[in-house]
Design a protein around this motif. Structure first.
Motif, PDB file in Angstrom:
ATOM      1  N   GLY A   1       0.849  -1.353  -0.022  1.00 21.79           N
ATOM      2  CA  GLY A   1      -0.043  -0.093   0.047  1.00 21.79           C
ATOM      3  C   GLY A   1       0.779   1.409   0.170  1.00 21.79           C
ATOM      4  N   ALA A   2       1.742   1.324   0.752  1.00 21.27           N
ATOM      5  CA  ALA A   2       2.717   2.517   0.936  1.00 21.27           C
ATOM      6  C   ALA A   2       3.645   2.652  -0.574  1.00 21.27           C
ATOM      7  CB  ALA A   2       3.745   2.257   2.192  1.00 21.27           C
ATOM      8  N   PHE A   3       4.158   1.527  -0.782  1.00 20.44           N
ATOM      9  CA  PHE A   3       4.857   1.671  -2.181  1.00 20.44           C
ATOM     10  C   PHE A   3       4.090   2.083  -3.380  1.00 20.44           C
ATOM     11  CE2 PHE A   3       7.063   0.624  -5.919  1.00 20.44           C
ATOM     12  CZ  PHE A   3       8.415   0.622  -5.715  1.00 20.44           C
ATOM     13  N   SER A   4       2.747   1.419  -3.297  1.00 18.69           N
ATOM     14  CA  SER A   4       2.155   1.903  -4.585  1.00 18.69           C
ATOM     15  C   SER A   4       1.651   3.413  -4.248  1.00 18.69           C
ATOM     16  CB  SER A   4       0.770   0.961  -4.918  1.00 18.69           C
ATOM     17  OG  SER A   4       0.158   1.065  -3.787  1.00 18.69           O
ATOM     18  N   THR A   5       1.211   3.800  -3.377  1.00 18.69           N
ATOM     19  CA  THR A   5       1.038   5.371  -3.055  1.00 18.69           C
ATOM     20  C   THR A   5       2.358   6.073  -3.383  1.00 18.69           C
ATOM     21  OG1 THR A   5      -0.604   4.288  -1.297  1.00 18.69           O
ATOM     22  CG2 THR A   5       0.117   7.054  -1.529  1.00 18.69           C
ATOM     23  N   ALA A   6       3.530   5.687  -2.934  1.00 22.67           N
ATOM     24  CA  ALA A   6       4.571   6.577  -3.085  1.00 22.67           C
ATOM     25  C   ALA A   6       4.779   6.558  -4.686  1.00 22.67           C
ATOM     26  CB  ALA A   6       5.765   6.047  -2.524  1.00 22.67           C
ATOM     27  N   ALA A   7       4.774   5.513  -5.311  1.00 18.01           N
ATOM     28  CA  ALA A   7       4.968   5.500  -6.703  1.00 18.01           C
ATOM     29  C   ALA A   7       4.043   6.104  -7.341  1.00 18.01           C
ATOM     30  CB  ALA A   7       4.938   3.971  -7.158  1.00 18.01           C
ATOM     31  N   ALA A   8       2.705   6.246  -7.193  1.00 13.57           N
ATOM     32  CA  ALA A   8       1.743   7.247  -7.912  1.00 13.57           C
ATOM     33  C   ALA A   8       1.868   8.538  -7.688  1.00 13.57           C
ATOM     34  CB  ALA A   8       0.485   6.457  -7.552  1.00 13.57           C
ATOM     35  N   THR A   9       2.232   9.038  -6.209  1.00  9.74           N
ATOM     36  CA  THR A   9       2.084  10.353  -5.838  1.00  9.74           C
ATOM     37  C   THR A   9       3.241  11.095  -5.557  1.00  9.74           C
ATOM     38  OG1 THR A   9       1.867   9.943  -3.545  1.00  9.74           O
ATOM     39  CG2 THR A   9      -0.277   9.841  -4.933  1.00  9.74           C
ATOM     40  N   GLY A  10       4.353  10.133  -5.288  1.00 11.04           N
ATOM     41  CA  GLY A  10       5.403  10.820  -5.050  1.00 11.04           C
ATOM     42  C   GLY A  10       5.442  11.189  -3.691  1.00 11.04           C
ATOM     43  N   ASN A  11       4.510  11.196  -2.671  1.00 12.65           N
ATOM     44  CA  ASN A  11       4.425  11.828  -1.385  1.00 12.65           C
ATOM     45  C   ASN A  11       4.725  10.534  -0.502  1.00 12.65           C
ATOM     46  OD1 ASN A  11       3.484  12.967   0.939  1.00 12.65           O
ATOM     47  ND2 ASN A  11       1.934  14.200   0.190  1.00 12.65           N
ATOM     48  N   PRO A  12       5.758  10.660   0.295  1.00 13.89           N
ATOM     49  CA  PRO A  12       6.024   9.660   1.208  1.00 13.89           C
ATOM     50  C   PRO A  12       5.210   9.768   2.362  1.00 13.89           C
ATOM     51  CG  PRO A  12       7.792  11.361   1.305  1.00 13.89           C
ATOM     52  CD  PRO A  12       6.973  11.627   0.014  1.00 13.89           C
ATOM     53  N   TRP A  13       4.838  10.748   2.800  1.00 13.93           N
ATOM     54  CA  TRP A  13       3.905  11.159   3.908  1.00 13.93           C
ATOM     55  C   TRP A  13       2.520  10.231   3.830  1.00 13.93           C
ATOM     56  CZ3 TRP A  13       7.978  11.704   6.653  1.00 13.93           C
ATOM     57  CH2 TRP A  13       9.134  12.318   6.085  1.00 13.93           C
ATOM     58  N   LEU A  14       2.153  10.572   2.599  1.00 14.65           N
ATOM     59  CA  LEU A  14       0.711   9.934   2.396  1.00 14.65           C
ATOM     60  C   LEU A  14       1.228   8.425   2.243  1.00 14.65           C
ATOM     61  CD1 LEU A  14      -2.014  10.699   1.521  1.00 14.65           C
ATOM     62  CD2 LEU A  14      -1.375  10.579  -0.755  1.00 14.65           C
TER      63      LEU A  14
ATOM     64  N   GLY B   1      11.029  -4.211  -8.810  1.00 17.82           N
ATOM     65  CA  GLY B   1      12.389  -3.620  -9.374  1.00 17.82           C
ATOM     66  C   GLY B   1      12.290  -2.361  -9.583  1.00 17.82           C
ATOM     67  N   THR B   2      11.105  -1.695  -9.200  1.00 17.13           N
ATOM     68  CA  THR B   2      11.236  -0.224  -9.453  1.00 17.13           C
ATOM     69  C   THR B   2      11.821   0.518  -8.171  1.00 17.13           C
ATOM     70  OG1 THR B   2       8.731  -0.372 -10.099  1.00 17.13           O
ATOM     71  CG2 THR B   2       9.548   1.665  -9.748  1.00 17.13           C
ATOM     72  N   PRO B   3      12.822   1.203  -8.572  1.00 21.93           N
ATOM     73  CA  PRO B   3      13.379   1.835  -7.285  1.00 21.93           C
ATOM     74  C   PRO B   3      12.619   2.968  -6.816  1.00 21.93           C
ATOM     75  CG  PRO B   3      14.411   2.580  -9.315  1.00 21.93           C
ATOM     76  CD  PRO B   3      13.258   1.766  -9.499  1.00 21.93           C
ATOM     77  N   MET B   4      12.927   3.386  -5.630  1.00 15.28           N
ATOM     78  CA  MET B   4      12.378   4.564  -4.766  1.00 15.28           C
ATOM     79  C   MET B   4      12.952   5.589  -4.146  1.00 15.28           C
ATOM     80  SD  MET B   4       9.222   5.550  -3.189  1.00 15.28           S
ATOM     81  CE  MET B   4       8.518   4.302  -4.264  1.00 15.28           C
ATOM     82  N   ARG B   5      12.902   6.627  -4.186  1.00 13.40           N
ATOM     83  CA  ARG B   5      13.657   7.750  -3.289  1.00 13.40           C
ATOM     84  C   ARG B   5      13.550   7.274  -1.957  1.00 13.40           C
ATOM     85  NH1 ARG B   5      12.872  13.224  -2.812  1.00 13.40           N
ATOM     86  NH2 ARG B   5      11.025  12.798  -3.751  1.00 13.40           N
ATOM     87  N   PRO B   6      14.450   7.011  -1.205  1.00 17.49           N
ATOM     88  CA  PRO B   6      14.213   6.564   0.406  1.00 17.49           C
ATOM     89  C   PRO B   6      13.626   7.822   1.282  1.00 17.49           C
ATOM     90  CG  PRO B   6      16.536   6.742  -0.176  1.00 17.49           C
ATOM     91  CD  PRO B   6      16.007   6.963  -1.533  1.00 17.49           C
ATOM     92  N   LEU B   7      13.104   7.608   2.255  1.00 13.57           N
ATOM     93  CA  LEU B   7      12.690   8.750   3.217  1.00 13.57           C
ATOM     94  C   LEU B   7      13.919   9.592   3.596  1.00 13.57           C
ATOM     95  CD1 LEU B   7      10.389   7.095   5.928  1.00 13.57           C
ATOM     96  CD2 LEU B   7       9.868   8.724   4.025  1.00 13.57           C
ATOM     97  N   PRO B   8      13.739  10.889   3.420  1.00 16.50           N
ATOM     98  CA  PRO B   8      14.841  11.803   3.845  1.00 16.50           C
ATOM     99  C   PRO B   8      15.094  11.602   5.327  1.00 16.50           C
ATOM    100  CG  PRO B   8      12.976  12.968   3.987  1.00 16.50           C
ATOM    101  CD  PRO B   8      12.404  11.714   3.283  1.00 16.50           C
ATOM    102  N   LYS B   9      16.632  11.708   5.740  1.00 16.24           N
ATOM    103  CA  LYS B   9      16.894  11.627   7.039  1.00 16.24           C
ATOM    104  C   LYS B   9      16.911  12.785   7.724  1.00 16.24           C
ATOM    105  CE  LYS B   9      19.201   7.329   6.282  1.00 16.24           C
ATOM    106  NZ  LYS B   9      18.350   6.445   6.477  1.00 16.24           N
ATOM    107  N   LEU B  10      16.478  12.799   8.891  1.00 14.78           N
ATOM    108  CA  LEU B  10      16.477  14.104   9.774  1.00 14.78           C
ATOM    109  C   LEU B  10      18.006  14.796   9.830  1.00 14.78           C
ATOM    110  CD1 LEU B  10      14.246  15.387  11.561  1.00 14.78           C
ATOM    111  CD2 LEU B  10      15.522  14.499  13.264  1.00 14.78           C
TER     112      LEU B  10
END
Lengths: 522, 306
Positions: free
Chosen positions: B48-61, B112-121
């Motif tokens: 659920g998280a991956f597909s949302t991030a892939a679709a919207t690019g919004n990691p928080w969502l 295999g789709t890569p993803m930009r990891p969550l930013p570090k504080l």
């Protein structure tokens, strides 16, 4: 007290309460009037509908029909919290306590207002001092005795200043001395104007404590009377609906050979909350019934496990002799084959497989029965006949040999299991709480069966918390307290009071009653 | 960043999904429900998280959707076991199988789709202090959230009245019902919380730990989370210890393998599981404490007569 004609309004009045479950009418048009400051008994056998009625009053269940008046006003009690808001408190029969929580946490759970722990602890101290119910709020409930657990429940109710306190079978877990202390508390509460609904089937108790009694049978109210003006026998007959046959105890014949002998049995506890057995010695001879009294949790479970073989003795197999042969290192099956029968406390689950039929259950327990099993195969006809014999011989109310064990009432299943063991003619029968949760009629039948078995030459050991039962049927009586067993003495030479003191751990009660009385006052 | 700090950071990252899932399961089990579907709920949360991030690019969502997806499938479990009174063990196992299948079918297109990891504080100045800087201030936000949630759960269970009620329901549902607590409703809540936490734990995997979609990427972490709760004897502090121990040994054995030690890699991969359970069993041997902390009515069907 309740003068006729006085314009008093009843604290609680039930009118025509009915409640049905699939196949059973638990309550049918029940009327009940409770006056202020009265100690009112609700009397009836198991299954008479007392518990259902209490659950309706306390808001755990809803009545199908009928009306509840509280101080003259019609009310709808939809939940226990609503009942508590009205001022109704309930002390449950099987305590509604949480073992792993502390006394204070348990009490907090039963309170509707949110009180900070510190204030609550203080108020627990006040209430327990006022009514002489000493309690340590910080202790965990699992480490408390049954009497102390009941005190937790009572204090929990009293903290909410109830004007109606319902006590459901309160003395079934208490020693006689603890019960006396409870009565003192209840009389004091009643004198302060609190109404008490006292549910029990112990007639003497009700005659001593209550000013009014409502008797239920089969879901209906069958009598409303002043119990002090009735004899215990007439109350019992009203409750059962027929005359009750008291167990006849023929004077014991000369006891025969030692069939079960235990000498110096010590066993460490196998459970963190268990009890270690310490140097237990006694014997049971052919033809006699030996009773072991004690408050629950004093080593009865451990002793029965050691005797039945569920827990084997690793060394010292000679500590238990069955017909003079050491059996301490044998398992339950071998012991049964040598003539030891065991009637466990939990009828369903340990005594019988709930989902299996009576016939199948008789195969499981019928080790010694001829012809039941041949070459590893079962003879179903023989099993059915065996089951029918038990059902007929012990007046078990069941649909027949194919009825599931769990479909029987507690009393009937117990009669069936006693029949199963007795028909195998055991040399020694161990019976754990044989009439626990069983109605009076079935209890009398069970007592008769045990006495007959002993008279026919078997040795019977009865472990029970019910002193009345032990005094009625046992020839000799011993008391277990914290894993130690007192010397078994002829029941005729003992008083209930002495036994009660031994149950409470007071030693020296062996001496004549002088010291016993002194201890009782304390 | 020096080597030690890098190793410690990866230890914490490896422990975090486990910590989320175990904290949630702890609450569920404390209420008396045994949900063996943690693995499945984690996978559903992850996809659920991956597909949302892939679709919207919004990691928080994506994080929110991950938690929501976990909670949603846990409610199926709650409905079956609490309302329809099915067997909890069987239903939990079915939930895991369901989650594995559902996540694989949804994630098929993402393999295999890569993803930009969550930013570090990154707090200027503080994060640059050697060792302590990255260790305290160099994580992604979910790491902090996992620890805060664990502390919150501890406070809730042992210092608040609703927590006391939840523990009471798990200890004896009959008694709680008799006093008047809504046993079923409380358990629904506990199961949903457990599901949301498992979803978060799952979401952490593709969003931060290995930022891509791999089928069945939880690789048994749901099971180890379940084991953690039991071997930690239902105590939050020990759940934390167990999770970090697991993370530590996971990373350690990776480095040992990379160092070319002549032990079969399969054996090395077993180590984190073995070590975590062995340590927790050893420190939690006290039978009295187990009985005090174990919810006595766990896994039992509750059917009130009304």
């Amino acid at each position: 007290m309740d003068a006729p004609g006085a314009p008093a309004v009843a604290r609680l009045e039930l009118k025509g309460i009915s409640k049905s479950f699939p196949g059973v009418k638990a309550n049918e048009a029940v009327d009940l009037i409770l006056m202020q400051g009265a100690i009112h008994a609700l009397l009836g056998e198991n299954g008479a509908g007392k518990s259902t009625l209490v659950k309706i009053v306390y808001g755990v269940m809803r009545a199908d029909a009928g009306e509840i008046l509280w101080n003259g006003q019609a009310v709808d009690i939809g939940s226990p919290a609503a009942a508590r808001r009205l001022g109704i408190g309930l002390v449950f029969q099987h305590f509604s306590l949480f073992e792993s929580l502390t006394v204070a946490e348990n009490i907090a759970l039963g309170m509707d207002e949110k009180i900070p722990m510190r204030t609550l602890t203080q108020r627990i101290g006040e209430v327990s001092a006022r009514y002489g119910l000493s309690l340590d709020p910080g202790r965990h409930v699992h480490s408390l005795s049954m009497g102390e657990r009941q005190r937790v429940e009572i204090v929990r109710c009293l903290l909410q200043n109830p004007s109606l306190l319902i006590m459901d079978e309160p003395t079934s877990v208490l020693t006689p001395q603890e019960a006396d202390r409870l009565f003192t508390t209840l009389r004091r509460l009643a004198a302060e104007g609190c109404t008490i609904l006292y549910i029990s089937h112990k007639l003497e108790e009700i005659r001593a404590l209550c000013s009014r009694a409502t008797v239920m049978r089969g879901g209906r109210v069958v009598a409303d009377c002043d119990p002090r003006a009735q004899s215990a026998n007439s109350l019992a007959e009203t409750m059962i609906g027929s005359a009750m046959a008291a167990p006849v105890r023929a004077d014991a014949a000369e006891p025969g050979a030692r069939r079960l002998a235990v000498a110096g049995l010590s066993l460490p506890a196998d459970d963190p909350f268990g009890v270690a057995l310490q140097d237990i010695s006694f014997d049971v001879r052919a033809g006699e019934i030996v009773g072991i009294a004690g408050v629950a949790g004093n080593g009865q479970i451990e002793l029965l496990k050691a005797l039945s073989g569920e827990r084997r003795l690793e060394n010292g197999s000679r500590a238990i002799l069955l017909d003079s042969k050491p059996v301490g290192d044998l398992g339950p099956r071998e012991r049964r084959l040598r003539g030891l029968a065991f009637l466990p406390e939990e009828r369903l689950g340990r005594g019988a497989v709930p989902e299996m039929s009576l016939a199948e259950n008789s195969i499981l327990g019928g080790y010694r029965c001829d012809g039941l099993i041949e070459g590893g195969l079962i003879h179903p006809d023989v099993a059915r006949r065996f089951a029918s014999d038990i059902i007929d011989g012990y007046r078990v109310v069941a649909r027949g040999p194919q009825a599931q064990a769990k479909s029987l009432s507690g009393g009937n299943l117990q009669k069936y299991m006693i029949g199963r063991e007795i028909l195998q003619r055991p040399g020694v029968l161990l019976a754990a709480h044989p009439t626990w949760g069983v109605d009076a009629g079935a209890a009398a039948a069970i007592h008769r069966a045990l006495i007959e078995l002993a008279r026919s030459g078997s040795a019977v050991l009865v472990v029970s918390e019910d002193l009345d039962e032990l005094f009625a049927i046992s020839d000799r009586l011993a008391v277990i307290n914290r894993g130690r067993l007192s010397e078994a003495r002829p029941t005729r030479e003992m008083t209930v009071e002495q036994a009660g003191l031994l149950m409470g751990g007071v030693t020296g009660a062996k001496e004549p009653s002088g010291r016993g009385r002194a201890g009782h006052v304390a | 960043m020096d080597f030690t700090a890098a190793v410690l950071l990866s230890v914490i990252a490896a422990a975090t999904p486990l910590l989320f899932a175990a904290t949630g399961e702890l609450v569920t089990e404390k209420s008396g429900v045994l949900n063996l579907g943690v693995e499945g709920m984690m996978l559903v949360g992850a996809v659920g998280a991956f597909s949302t991030a892939a679709a919207t690019g919004n990691p928080w969502l994506a994080i929110l959707v991950g938690a929501g997806a976990g909670a949603a499938v846990s409610l199926i479990f709650a409905f079956l076991t609490l309302s329809l009174l099915t067997n909890q063990v069987a239903t939990g196992l079915a939930l895991t199988l369901f989650g594995v299948g559902l996540s694989a079918s949804i994630g098929q297109g993402f393999v295999g789709t890569p993803m930009r990891p969550l930013p570090k504080l990154a707090i200027p100045g503080l994060s640059e202090v050697p060792l302590i800087g990255p260790l305290l201030f160099g994580h992604d936000p979910l790491v902090y959230l996992s620890i805060l949630l664990l502390a919150g759960v501890w406070r809730f269970l042992y210092r608040s009245r609703p927590g006391l009620v939840l523990r009471a329901v798990g200890e004896s549902h009959e008694a709680a019902h008799a006093i008047g607590y809504p046993v079923i409703a409380i358990r629904y809540g506990a199961v949903a919380f457990g599901g949301a936490m498992a979803g978060l734990g799952g979401a952490y995997l593709p969003l931060a730990y290995t930022p891509m979609w791999i089928e069945n990427m939880t690789a048994g972490r749901g099971w180890i989370a379940l084991a953690l709760v039991v071997f930690a004897t239902w105590r939050p502090g020990r759940v934390l210890l167990g999770a970090y121990l697991f993370g530590g040994v996971t990373i350690l054995q990776l480095h040992v393998q990379a160092g070319g030690v002549g032990v079969a890699s399969q054996l090395m991969s077993m180590l984190p599981y073995l070590a975590t359970i062995a340590v927790l069993v050893l420190i939690s041997r006290d039978a009295t404490r187990i009985r005090l902390n174990a919810p006595a009515d766990i896994g039992k069907v509750f059917h009130p007569q009304a």
